[in-house]
Design an enzyme around this catalytic site. Structure first.
Site, PDB file in Angstrom:
ATOM      1  N   HIS A  91      30.928  37.336  44.917  1.00 27.95           N
ATOM      2  CA  HIS A  91      30.590  36.670  43.656  1.00 27.95           C
ATOM      3  C   HIS A  91      31.778  35.848  43.153  1.00 27.95           C
ATOM      4  CE1 HIS A  91      32.315  40.535  42.319  1.00 27.95           C
ATOM      5  NE2 HIS A  91      32.798  39.836  41.321  1.00 27.95           N
ATOM      6  N   ASP A 126      33.558  35.055  39.426  1.00 29.59           N
ATOM      7  CA  ASP A 126      33.540  35.703  38.115  1.00 29.59           C
ATOM      8  C   ASP A 126      33.005  34.813  36.996  1.00 29.59           C
ATOM      9  OD1 ASP A 126      34.350  38.049  39.221  1.00 29.59           O
ATOM     10  OD2 ASP A 126      36.440  37.875  38.610  1.00 29.59           O
ATOM     11  N   HIS A 163      35.025  36.111  45.857  1.00 20.83           N
ATOM     12  CA  HIS A 163      35.598  37.350  46.389  1.00 20.83           C
ATOM     13  C   HIS A 163      34.548  38.444  46.516  1.00 20.83           C
ATOM     14  CE1 HIS A 163      35.915  37.423  42.001  1.00 20.83           C
ATOM     15  NE2 HIS A 163      35.634  38.719  42.112  1.00 20.83           N
ATOM     16  N   ARG A 165      37.560  55.084  45.608  1.00 18.32           N
ATOM     17  CA  ARG A 165      38.385  53.914  45.271  1.00 18.32           C
ATOM     18  C   ARG A 165      38.214  53.644  43.784  1.00 18.32           C
ATOM     19  NH1 ARG A 165      37.686  48.249  44.646  1.00 18.32           N
ATOM     20  NH2 ARG A 165      38.887  46.880  46.048  1.00 18.32           N
TER      21      ARG A 165
END
Length: 283
Positions: free
Chosen positions: A178, A180, A243, A253
């Site tokens: 996507h 941002d 990204h 994570r």
């Protein structure tokens, strides 16, 4: 103890070109790559760097005070544990401004959950969160050349990805690429603070900048970053930096997304952190 060999990815790692590995020790200084800005006018003080072509991505280790980074990491682990493991799929999201936390297939009100569990935030947790958020603002302002007082907080939220869970809904598919500004509208700078270390706390989960968006817009060079505790990845939020995150194959994570804007209206709409429980609707 965030040590790991610098021998880059495991055999299951990303196929993307590696930019910054976990490394045996933290980076001694920031690593910055300039990228060609997607043409767009920004508001206020955010426009000068963009109009001067100063779009970039940067990796900074030991980004905030270590004790405060540990405190907020422990805070999120505690909240996920108290919410019976959070979301039903791999990602759980905690937003301390909206006062929401993932629970099964929805978001629930954090203050109501905490009242039910008879738990409270400590002053140490509150001050660590505020300090981390302020520290990130200072780092982003310095790295991108925006006066710190002109840089405003946009959304801030934690993501906790548990590699042992299966995606249940489309919202669980955290690995899609996507941009941002397309997803969130008002972001100018995105800062991702990692609160766990690849190869130690989890496997997979590299952060990848793609060289072009799925719609065919050109981004900067392909580059992957291996997360490490207290490592910051920050970047200009438009189409120059499409990204994604590789799938986490093991472990957990944890990352804090802290976005910045020069849009005053949006900044005013972000509530104070740790909101109290909403009043019950009248009968």
């Amino acid at each position: 103890s965030s040590s790991s060999s610098s021998s880059s990815s495991s055999s299951t790692g990303t196929s993307a070109a590696m930019w910054v590995t976990v490394g045996a020790s933290p980076l001694s200084e920031p690593t910055l790559t300039n990228v060609t800005c997607t043409p767009r006018r920004s508001l206020g003080a955010c426009n000068a760097p963009r109009s001067a072509g100063r779009c970039a991505r940067v990796v900074v280790d030991n980004a905030v005070a270590e004790a405060e980074a540990r405190e907020v990491r422990d805070l999120i682990e505690w909240l996920i544990q108290e919410s019976w493991g959070g979301g039903s799929g791999p990602p759980s999201v905690v937003d301390l401004h909206q006062g929401s936390i993932s629970y099964k297939e929805q978001f629930v009100e954090l203050a109501a959950l905490m009242e039910f569990k008879q738990i409270n935030f400590t002053e140490t947790q509150r001050s660590a969160y505020h300090a981390v958020r302020q520290s990130l603002k200072g780092v982003v302002a310095r790295q991108f050349g925006v006066p710190e007082e002109a840089l405003l907080h946009d959304m801030t939220f934690f993501s906790h990805i548990n590699g042992s869970k299966e995606a249940k809904t489309v919202h669980d598919e955290y690995w899609h690429q996507h941009i941002d500004t397309e997803q969130y509208g008002t972001f100018e700078y995105t800062a991702l603070l990692y609160l766990s270390t690849m190869g130690e706390d989890f496997d997979g989960g590299e952060f990848v900048f793609d060289s072009e968006s799925e719609a065919g817009k050109a981004g900067g060079p392909e580059a992957a970053v291996e997360p490490r505790f207290n490592r910051l990845v920050a970047f200009t939020s438009d189409a120059e930096n499409p990204h994604r995150v590789e799938r986490v194959s093991r472990g957990v994570r944890i990352a804090l997304t802290s976005a910045f804007t020069c849009n005053e209206e949006k900044a005013r709409s972000i509530g104070e952190a740790f909101p109290p429980k909403r009043p019950e609707p009248a009968e």
